[in-house]
Design a protein around this motif. Structure first.
Motif, PDB file in Angstrom:
ATOM      1  N   LYS A   6       0.852  -1.191   0.000  1.00  0.00           N
ATOM      2  CA  LYS A   6       0.000   0.000   0.000  1.00  0.00           C
ATOM      3  C   LYS A   6       0.894   1.249   0.000  1.00  0.00           C
ATOM      4  O   LYS A   6       1.724   1.427   0.882  1.00  0.00           O
ATOM      5  CB  LYS A   6      -0.895  -0.006   1.231  1.00  0.00           C
ATOM      6  N   SER A   7       0.743   2.047  -1.037  1.00  0.00           N
ATOM      7  CA  SER A   7       1.569   3.257  -1.137  1.00  0.00           C
ATOM      8  C   SER A   7       1.106   4.305  -0.141  1.00  0.00           C
ATOM      9  O   SER A   7      -0.089   4.505   0.073  1.00  0.00           O
ATOM     10  CB  SER A   7       1.485   3.840  -2.558  1.00  0.00           C
ATOM     11  N   LEU A   8       2.076   4.920   0.490  1.00  0.00           N
ATOM     12  CA  LEU A   8       1.778   5.962   1.475  1.00  0.00           C
ATOM     13  C   LEU A   8       1.888   7.333   0.831  1.00  0.00           C
ATOM     14  O   LEU A   8       2.836   7.607   0.103  1.00  0.00           O
ATOM     15  CB  LEU A   8       2.758   5.875   2.654  1.00  0.00           C
ATOM     16  N   SER A   9       0.915   8.166   1.094  1.00  0.00           N
ATOM     17  CA  SER A   9       0.928   9.525   0.563  1.00  0.00           C
ATOM     18  C   SER A   9       1.035  10.515   1.720  1.00  0.00           C
ATOM     19  O   SER A   9       0.246  10.456   2.673  1.00  0.00           O
ATOM     20  CB  SER A   9      -0.353   9.800  -0.235  1.00  0.00           C
ATOM     21  N   TYR A  10       2.034  11.379   1.622  1.00  0.00           N
ATOM     22  CA  TYR A  10       2.246  12.382   2.665  1.00  0.00           C
ATOM     23  C   TYR A  10       1.740  13.755   2.223  1.00  0.00           C
ATOM     24  O   TYR A  10       2.021  14.752   2.883  1.00  0.00           O
ATOM     25  CB  TYR A  10       3.730  12.474   3.000  1.00  0.00           C
ATOM     26  N   ALA A  11       0.991  13.784   1.118  1.00  0.00           N
ATOM     27  CA  ALA A  11       0.517  15.072   0.595  1.00  0.00           C
ATOM     28  C   ALA A  11      -0.387  15.785   1.591  1.00  0.00           C
ATOM     29  O   ALA A  11      -0.358  17.008   1.703  1.00  0.00           O
ATOM     30  CB  ALA A  11      -0.209  14.853  -0.727  1.00  0.00           C
ATOM     31  N   LYS A  12      -1.208  14.988   2.318  1.00  0.00           N
ATOM     32  CA  LYS A  12      -2.158  15.619   3.247  1.00  0.00           C
ATOM     33  C   LYS A  12      -1.436  16.416   4.330  1.00  0.00           C
ATOM     34  O   LYS A  12      -1.929  17.445   4.801  1.00  0.00           O
ATOM     35  CB  LYS A  12      -3.063  14.564   3.875  1.00  0.00           C
ATOM     36  N   TRP A  13      -0.226  15.939   4.745  1.00  0.00           N
ATOM     37  CA  TRP A  13       0.515  16.669   5.766  1.00  0.00           C
ATOM     38  C   TRP A  13       1.042  17.987   5.210  1.00  0.00           C
ATOM     39  O   TRP A  13       1.090  18.997   5.926  1.00  0.00           O
ATOM     40  CB  TRP A  13       1.672  15.812   6.278  1.00  0.00           C
ATOM     41  N   GLY A  14       1.428  17.994   3.941  1.00  0.00           N
ATOM     42  CA  GLY A  14       1.858  19.249   3.319  1.00  0.00           C
ATOM     43  C   GLY A  14       0.735  20.263   3.283  1.00  0.00           C
ATOM     44  O   GLY A  14       0.924  21.435   3.625  1.00  0.00           O
ATOM     45  N   TYR A  15      -0.454  19.812   2.884  1.00  0.00           N
ATOM     46  CA  TYR A  15      -1.615  20.710   2.861  1.00  0.00           C
ATOM     47  C   TYR A  15      -1.955  21.194   4.260  1.00  0.00           C
ATOM     48  O   TYR A  15      -2.380  22.340   4.456  1.00  0.00           O
ATOM     49  CB  TYR A  15      -2.818  19.998   2.251  1.00  0.00           C
TER      50      TYR A  15
END
Length: 320
Positions: A6-15
């Motif tokens: 499962k790929s992890l996305s850290y974009a939400k933390w940037g937003y």
């Protein structure tokens, strides 16, 4: 069968981290800006204790401003900006070229950087008050000039158009040339030393190296300096306001656009103040766009120009 990771996305933390900025900008900048534009189309002022409006009047505020002294105050702002900016950019370029030239071997560069940047740390209001005291008719400058016999009577520096504008330009120059020098020094130090060494081998002197290598390669920083200076010039307020006691004397030749805007705000004429703010926004946008187009180089290595030249030559051969 291999399980897919499962790929992890850290974009939400940037937003999440940039969200406070957008909330602050929305509350304290965007909403007031929209409200300013809205007020510019309304008649909204105070007459004594009676408040008039807001009544929608369309473009009447904009038309009234064009029929007022706004154009004259715009010319004043331009003249005061030029008096301060031209020596500022010239002196800053010379100092930046000297301090970054390894052949000169200037000692104490850090000390000089601090000294030339110090006036930038002084508040403009304090700077203006200092000059007001120094150059008043009873001030120390007149006392020195009279004591050494240069003048027999005090010079009214702030009683003449040339004297007042020169003092305002001098203050703006002293406050900002240090900051400009530091930025230009950083830009010049970002140029590869190999380029300068190659120019020395080709026999370039200091003047040729400055005009044909240094200036073209720091063009982006020059554009940034010019654009920020234009915006700052249009917002010129505190120095002429304090030096002339808010009157723009003599004969309102030192009245700037922001001082004119402040006079509308003091009289609670929010409609006219909003229209003038929109005019300032449009003027600054147009000037910055012109400067960007003039200073932006879309073909720094000449490849596009060479390609166009080859295409023209091929078309000529095809016609033959």
């Amino acid at each position: 069968m291999k399980k897919r990771r499962k790929s992890l996305s850290y974009a939400k933390w940037g937003y999440l981290f940039i969200l406070p900025f957008f909330i602050t900008y929305f509350i304290f900048s965007l909403i007031p800006m929209i409200d300013t534009v809205r007020y510019s189309f309304f008649e909204y002022y105070r007459s004594g204790i009676k408040e008039i409006g807001p009544n929608f009047i369309g473009l009447e505020n904009y038309i009234s401003l064009l029929q007022s002294d706004m154009v004259k105050y715009g010319e004043n702002t331009l003249i005061l900006w030029l008096i301060g900016f031209i020596p500022q950019i010239v002196i800053a370029l010379i100092l930046a070229a000297w301090f970054t030239d390894v052949r000169l071997k200037i000692r104490g560069k850090q000390f000089f950087k601090v000294v030339i940047y110090l006036p930038n740390l002084i508040m403009a209001s304090a700077f203006a008050l200092l000059f007001f005291t120094l150059f008043s008719t009873n001030g120390p400058i007149n006392s020195i000039l009279m004591s050494i016999g240069i003048t027999k009577s005090p010079i009214d520096f702030m009683g003449s158009v040339l004297g007042t504008r020169s003092l305002i330009g001098l203050m703006n120059f002293l406050m900002w040339f240090g900051n400009t020098t530091i930025m230009l020094m950083a830009a010049i130090m970002g140029i590869s030393m190999d380029v300068f060494e190659a120019s020395d081998l080709d026999g370039c002197n200091s003047i040729q190296r400055f005009f044909y290598i240094t200036l073209p390669m720091i063009r982006p920083i020059l554009a940034y300096t010019l654009i920020t200076s234009i915006i700052g010039g249009l917002q010129m307020f505190d120095v002429p306001q304090i030096l002339t006691n808010g009157q723009g004397n003599p004969d309102r030749t030192s009245m700037t656009l922001i001082m004119f805007l402040n006079s509308h705000l003091k009289s609670k004429n929010y409609g006219m103040a909003g229209a003038l703010s929109v005019y300032l926004f449009i003027i600054s946008g147009i000037l910055c766009f012109i400067v960007y187009r003039m200073t932006n180089d879309n073909d720094p290595d000449g490849s596009k120009a060479a390609a166009k030249k080859r295409a023209r030559e091929e078309r000529r051969k095809g016609k033959r």
